[in-house]
Design a protein around this motif. Structure first.
Motif, PDB file in Angstrom:
ATOM      1  N   GLN A   1      -8.614  77.129  15.879  1.00  0.00           N
ATOM      2  CA  GLN A   1      -8.792  78.361  15.094  1.00  0.00           C
ATOM      3  C   GLN A   1      -8.989  78.068  13.611  1.00  0.00           C
ATOM      4  OE1 GLN A   1      -5.478  80.914  15.938  1.00  0.00           O
ATOM      5  NE2 GLN A   1      -6.032  81.204  18.105  1.00  0.00           N
ATOM      6  N   GLN A   2      -8.494  76.920  13.149  1.00  0.00           N
ATOM      7  CA  GLN A   2      -8.667  76.571  11.745  1.00  0.00           C
ATOM      8  C   GLN A   2     -10.112  76.192  11.423  1.00  0.00           C
ATOM      9  OE1 GLN A   2      -5.874  73.491  10.810  1.00  0.00           O
ATOM     10  NE2 GLN A   2      -4.084  74.671  11.494  1.00  0.00           N
ATOM     11  N   TYR A   3     -10.886  75.819  12.450  1.00  0.00           N
ATOM     12  CA  TYR A   3     -12.275  75.416  12.223  1.00  0.00           C
ATOM     13  C   TYR A   3     -13.262  76.498  12.649  1.00  0.00           C
ATOM     14  CZ  TYR A   3     -10.013  70.846  12.021  1.00  0.00           C
ATOM     15  OH  TYR A   3      -9.189  69.803  11.712  1.00  0.00           O
ATOM     16  N   GLN A   4     -12.780  77.729  12.825  1.00  0.00           N
ATOM     17  CA  GLN A   4     -13.676  78.795  13.278  1.00  0.00           C
ATOM     18  C   GLN A   4     -14.806  79.029  12.282  1.00  0.00           C
ATOM     19  OE1 GLN A   4     -11.191  82.196  13.820  1.00  0.00           O
ATOM     20  NE2 GLN A   4     -10.178  81.382  15.622  1.00  0.00           N
ATOM     21  N   PRO A   5     -16.002  79.350  12.819  1.00  0.00           N
ATOM     22  CA  PRO A   5     -16.366  79.462  14.245  1.00  0.00           C
ATOM     23  C   PRO A   5     -16.630  78.084  14.845  1.00  0.00           C
ATOM     24  CG  PRO A   5     -18.255  79.986  12.916  1.00  0.00           C
ATOM     25  CD  PRO A   5     -17.144  79.726  11.956  1.00  0.00           C
ATOM     26  N   CYS A   6     -15.999  77.814  15.954  1.00  0.00           N
ATOM     27  CA  CYS A   6     -16.165  76.505  16.565  1.00  0.00           C
ATOM     28  C   CYS A   6     -16.065  76.637  18.074  1.00  0.00           C
ATOM     29  CB  CYS A   6     -15.109  75.520  16.041  1.00  0.00           C
ATOM     30  SG  CYS A   6     -13.504  75.711  16.808  1.00  0.00           S
ATOM     31  N   VAL A   7     -16.421  75.540  18.736  1.00  0.00           N
ATOM     32  CA  VAL A   7     -16.291  75.428  20.185  1.00  0.00           C
ATOM     33  C   VAL A   7     -15.175  74.439  20.467  1.00  0.00           C
ATOM     34  CG1 VAL A   7     -17.397  74.625  22.299  1.00  0.00           C
ATOM     35  CG2 VAL A   7     -18.688  76.019  20.686  1.00  0.00           C
ATOM     36  N   LEU A   8     -14.165  74.897  21.195  1.00  0.00           N
ATOM     37  CA  LEU A   8     -13.079  74.018  21.619  1.00  0.00           C
ATOM     38  C   LEU A   8     -13.476  73.386  22.950  1.00  0.00           C
ATOM     39  CD1 LEU A   8     -10.219  72.834  21.540  1.00  0.00           C
ATOM     40  CD2 LEU A   8      -9.387  74.978  22.562  1.00  0.00           C
ATOM     41  N   LEU A   9     -13.662  72.086  22.946  1.00  0.00           N
ATOM     42  CA  LEU A   9     -14.074  71.364  24.147  1.00  0.00           C
ATOM     43  C   LEU A   9     -12.846  70.710  24.781  1.00  0.00           C
ATOM     44  CD1 LEU A   9     -16.256  70.244  26.059  1.00  0.00           C
ATOM     45  CD2 LEU A   9     -16.535  68.327  24.468  1.00  0.00           C
ATOM     46  N   LEU A  10     -12.498  71.152  25.978  1.00  0.00           N
ATOM     47  CA  LEU A  10     -11.387  70.588  26.735  1.00  0.00           C
ATOM     48  C   LEU A  10     -11.975  69.655  27.790  1.00  0.00           C
ATOM     49  CD1 LEU A  10      -9.176  73.780  27.213  1.00  0.00           C
ATOM     50  CD2 LEU A  10      -8.918  71.967  25.503  1.00  0.00           C
ATOM     51  N   LYS A  11     -11.886  68.358  27.546  1.00  0.00           N
ATOM     52  CA  LYS A  11     -12.469  67.357  28.438  1.00  0.00           C
ATOM     53  C   LYS A  11     -11.518  67.057  29.594  1.00  0.00           C
ATOM     54  CE  LYS A  11     -14.606  62.756  28.254  1.00  0.00           C
ATOM     55  NZ  LYS A  11     -13.741  62.092  29.251  1.00  0.00           N
ATOM     56  N   ASP A  12     -12.057  67.031  30.812  1.00  0.00           N
ATOM     57  CA  ASP A  12     -11.276  66.776  32.034  1.00  0.00           C
ATOM     58  C   ASP A  12     -10.157  67.789  32.168  1.00  0.00           C
ATOM     59  OD1 ASP A  12     -12.870  64.552  32.583  1.00  0.00           O
ATOM     60  OD2 ASP A  12     -11.562  63.213  31.445  1.00  0.00           O
ATOM     61  N   ILE A  13     -10.554  69.038  32.278  1.00  0.00           N
ATOM     62  CA  ILE A  13      -9.553  70.109  32.293  1.00  0.00           C
ATOM     63  C   ILE A  13      -8.775  70.144  33.599  1.00  0.00           C
ATOM     64  CG2 ILE A  13     -11.047  71.912  33.264  1.00  0.00           C
ATOM     65  CD1 ILE A  13      -9.818  73.791  31.109  1.00  0.00           C
ATOM     66  N   GLU A  14      -9.247  69.450  34.632  1.00  0.00           N
ATOM     67  CA  GLU A  14      -8.514  69.454  35.903  1.00  0.00           C
ATOM     68  C   GLU A  14      -7.168  68.737  35.786  1.00  0.00           C
ATOM     69  OE1 GLU A  14     -10.960  65.672  35.951  1.00  0.00           O
ATOM     70  OE2 GLU A  14     -11.266  67.767  35.404  1.00  0.00           O
ATOM     71  N   LEU A  15      -6.971  67.986  34.690  1.00  0.00           N
ATOM     72  CA  LEU A  15      -5.691  67.281  34.504  1.00  0.00           C
ATOM     73  C   LEU A  15      -4.565  68.223  34.106  1.00  0.00           C
ATOM     74  CD1 LEU A  15      -6.949  64.118  32.566  1.00  0.00           C
ATOM     75  CD2 LEU A  15      -6.498  64.361  35.014  1.00  0.00           C
ATOM     76  N   LEU A  16      -4.901  69.387  33.537  1.00  0.00           N
ATOM     77  CA  LEU A  16      -3.878  70.346  33.132  1.00  0.00           C
ATOM     78  C   LEU A  16      -3.414  71.142  34.343  1.00  0.00           C
ATOM     79  CD1 LEU A  16      -5.341  71.713  29.771  1.00  0.00           C
ATOM     80  CD2 LEU A  16      -3.573  69.961  30.107  1.00  0.00           C
ATOM     81  N   GLY A  17      -2.136  71.171  34.561  1.00  0.00           N
ATOM     82  CA  GLY A  17      -1.576  71.927  35.680  1.00  0.00           C
ATOM     83  C   GLY A  17      -1.650  71.209  37.000  1.00  0.00           C
ATOM     84  N   ARG A  18      -1.966  69.916  36.994  1.00  0.00           N
ATOM     85  CA  ARG A  18      -2.044  69.191  38.259  1.00  0.00           C
ATOM     86  C   ARG A  18      -0.649  68.983  38.849  1.00  0.00           C
ATOM     87  NH1 ARG A  18      -3.443  63.015  36.242  1.00  0.00           N
ATOM     88  NH2 ARG A  18      -1.647  62.779  34.847  1.00  0.00           N
ATOM     89  N   GLU A  19      -0.633  68.558  40.116  1.00  0.00           N
ATOM     90  CA  GLU A  19       0.637  68.349  40.811  1.00  0.00           C
ATOM     91  C   GLU A  19       1.447  67.248  40.135  1.00  0.00           C
ATOM     92  OE1 GLU A  19       0.107  67.698  44.915  1.00  0.00           O
ATOM     93  OE2 GLU A  19      -0.962  69.573  45.280  1.00  0.00           O
ATOM     94  N   ARG A  20       2.752  67.469  40.072  1.00  0.00           N
ATOM     95  CA  ARG A  20       3.647  66.515  39.414  1.00  0.00           C
ATOM     96  C   ARG A  20       4.756  66.123  40.401  1.00  0.00           C
ATOM     97  NH1 ARG A  20       4.452  66.205  33.935  1.00  0.00           N
ATOM     98  NH2 ARG A  20       3.628  68.316  33.698  1.00  0.00           N
ATOM     99  N   ASP A  21       4.756  64.860  40.813  1.00  0.00           N
ATOM    100  CA  ASP A  21       5.784  64.310  41.695  1.00  0.00           C
ATOM    101  C   ASP A  21       5.873  65.072  43.016  1.00  0.00           C
ATOM    102  OD1 ASP A  21       6.397  62.500  39.688  1.00  0.00           O
ATOM    103  OD2 ASP A  21       7.946  63.803  38.825  1.00  0.00           O
ATOM    104  N   GLY A  22       4.714  65.545  43.504  1.00  0.00           N
ATOM    105  CA  GLY A  22       4.703  66.223  44.795  1.00  0.00           C
ATOM    106  C   GLY A  22       5.340  67.596  44.782  1.00  0.00           C
TER     107      GLY A  22
END
Length: 592
Positions: A130-151
């Protein structure tokens, strides 16, 4: 300025005006001028990615005018595609087109040991953007967020936070917030995160024309040999993406450098001379690209193989004329005349069955070479994995690679080991039954892709699941039998020995008369292989005895008694049928 619109005017006193330094103000990036088309990495519309850039611009542009619309201030796009397909480059081109800043965050750096720490890092990343607005926030490899943790399942706390940040509207923002998430495996993205993105864009494998344009732009500043054909190279690189082309150019340049060094500087180069040599540049030839392609195919080969065009022609396949005709009518006709099959009533599955060693695998490779199609060879046991669900995923990956490398032929060797009759496999987990079901589902999905064909080979068709043999799947069975007549066997023997250097006294017909009647192609190949090994042993014995094999008569196997090196050597042995005489002239030349 739009016609009729009034604007404010200002007067400046150049003698008494003062300049004051105040705080920074967020603003857009100045519009970049159009670059030359040869500058691939700075192009606003890169070859092969122009459609993706247009889709992203169309999805994000409405969110730039928040005050004039009711859209959310957060415009989000989920961008998926294979690894190395150019997702980051497409996002950079979009930011240049829309005059936006780019704030890149790797999701690996956001993952922590606890959910609270990961949640805090995600919130900090959005606050920094938000400090660099207007900008595009690029989230690389977003599948890593919220993935399974320790089964323990998916991390619901992180997923809820990310979903809230993507969907909530903040009216206090003076500039829009745009988010692009990239992933190589969209099936691994949590469902709640995937549905939070307003748009989804997928980068497909480039077509042959797109690959040619990529090669043309990437090699614009590279000196190429006259025999290098980019169209032919694009045809041979089916399934390649942008990252693969960069690796191809790197490998080919290294091969060219090694080739020139070996020719011009056999003794090696010093470090300074080598640096000057590389700076001066060197042409890249067709052989350099071929060597680089072989290296890449070997590097990409995994358990299920990598698609490539084989180098097997019909001359390598002897006999089997009727089988050749049936295969070409099934595969070549839809490729040459697609307008005749607009109703979709085309056959995409072919099953070759017969005794082992009759040339089923060789036939499939020859068809792929003749039709200029990539060839993906899969052996049944290679797909079976000990983990639950991994075997089915391997089957899906095979068909996904084939669609990316279309037109392509998938060849399943030993199909009976991959698709036995369901209910009889005997495994406790039912793995084979699930693999067969997945294979049937993929075969049914081939009707939408008319450029992917499946050929199976087996010598036990009675063990296959009956559902595989119904119309629409492996609906055409072709028997590849043993060549019983001598003419067909002679064609096979000629095909195997066409690259051999045979003595003029060798008569292939007389050799076949001494062989049994029931000879398969593999038996004839074994016969020729043993004969070649005997010839190699004989020459090794000559070398050990001190005789040169290059100075031996092919009829009587004796060394010439007269002659000098560089001239024609004649045989003077008594009793030799090719002995030179004054009347006949020299009739015997040494081997070599």
């Amino acid at each position: 300025m739009v016609e009729g619109e009034q604007s404010e005017g200002y007067l400046v006193d150049t003698q008494n005006s003062s300049l004051y330094l105040v705080g920074s103000t967020n603003s857009t990036v100045p519009s970049a001028p159009a670059h030359n088309s040869s500058e691939f990495w700075s192009s606003l519309s890169p070859a092969g990615l122009s459609d993706v850039v247009k889709q992203l611009c169309d999805a994000l542009r409405p969110h730039l005018h928040r005050r004039a619309s009711t859209l959310s201030s957060v415009g989000s796009v989920l961008l998926s595609g294979p690894s190395g397909s150019g997702k980051l480059m497409a996002v950079r081109a979009v930011c240049s087109c829309l005059n936006l800043h780019l704030f890149k965050v790797d999701c690996v750096s956001l993952c922590s040991d606890t959910s609270a720490a990961t949640e805090e890092k995600v919130q900090v990343a959005f606050s920094q953007a938000q400090q660099y607005q207007p900008c595009v926030l690029l989230l690389k490899d977003i599948e890593l967020l919220g993935r399974e943790r320790d089964g323990l399942g998916e991390d619901a706390r992180v997923i809820a936070t990310l979903r809230q940040l993507l969907l909530d509207t903040d009216p206090a923002l003076s500039h829009p917030m745009l988010v692009i998430g990239t992933t190589c495996k969209p099936q691994n993205v949590p469902t709640d995160v995937q549905t939070a993105f307003l748009h989804e864009v997928k980068i497909e494998a480039p077509s042959e024309e797109q690959r040619r344009l990529m090669l043309s732009m990437l090699t614009a500043s590279l000196p190429l040999g006259k025999e290098v054909s980019l169209s032919k190279l694009a045809r041979r690189t089916a399934g390649f993406v942008l990252g693969d082309f960069c690796a191809l150019l790197s490998h080919s340049s290294r091969a060219a450098c090694t080739r020139i060094q070996a020719l011009s500087f056999p003794g090696g180069l010093s470090e300074e001379v080598e640096r000057d040599f590389c700076t001066a540049g060197f042409p890249v030839l067709e052989e350099d690209f071929s060597a680089a392609l072989e290296q890449l195919h070997d590097a990409h080969s995994q358990a299920v193989g990598a698609p490539k065009i084989p180098s097997v022609s019909w001359q390598d396949v002897g006999g089997l004329q009727e089988v050749k005709k049936e295969i070409l009518d099934t595969i070549q006709l839809p490729l040459e005349h697609p307008e005749l099959l607009s109703l979709g009533l085309c056959r995409s599955g072919l099953l070759l069955y017969g005794p082992p060693g009759t040339g089923k695998t060789l036939l499939a490779k020859a068809v792929a070479t003749t039709c200029t199609m990539t060839f993906l060879s899969v052996k049944g046991p290679e797909l079976i994995n000990m983990y639950v669900g991994q075997s089915e995923e391997n089957v899906r990956n095979v068909f996904a690679r084939a669609r990316a490398a279309a037109p392509c032929i998938i060849f399943f060797d030993e199909l009976d080991s991959l698709a036995p009759s369901r209910g009889r496999s005997g495994d406790s987990g039912g793995v084979m039954d699930r693999v067969v079901s997945q294979l049937l589902a993929e075969l049914d999905g081939l009707h939408s892709s008319r450029e992917v064909f499946v050929i199976g080979a087996t010598n036990r068709p009675d063990l296959l699941d009956p559902a595989l043999l119904r119309p629409g799947r492996f609906d055409k069975l072709v028997y590849v039998g043993i060549s019983e007549d001598r003419e067909s066997q002679l064609q096979v023997l000629s095909a195997v020995t066409r690259r051999f250097k045979l003595d003029p006294s060798v008569n292939l017909t007389s050799i076949l008369e001494k062989c049994p009647a029931q000879l398969t192609g593999a038996d004839i190949y074994a016969l020729c292989s043993d004969a070649m090994m005997c010839a190699v042993k004989r020459k090794v014995e000559w070398i050990e005895e001190g005789r040169s094999p290059a100075l031996t008569c092919p009829s009587c196997w004796s060394s010439p008694a007269q002659g000098q090196r560089g001239e024609s050597w004649h045989c003077w042995s008594l009793g030799c049928v090719r002995r030179s005489s004054a009347a006949l002239g020299p009739q015997c030349w040494a081997l070599g």
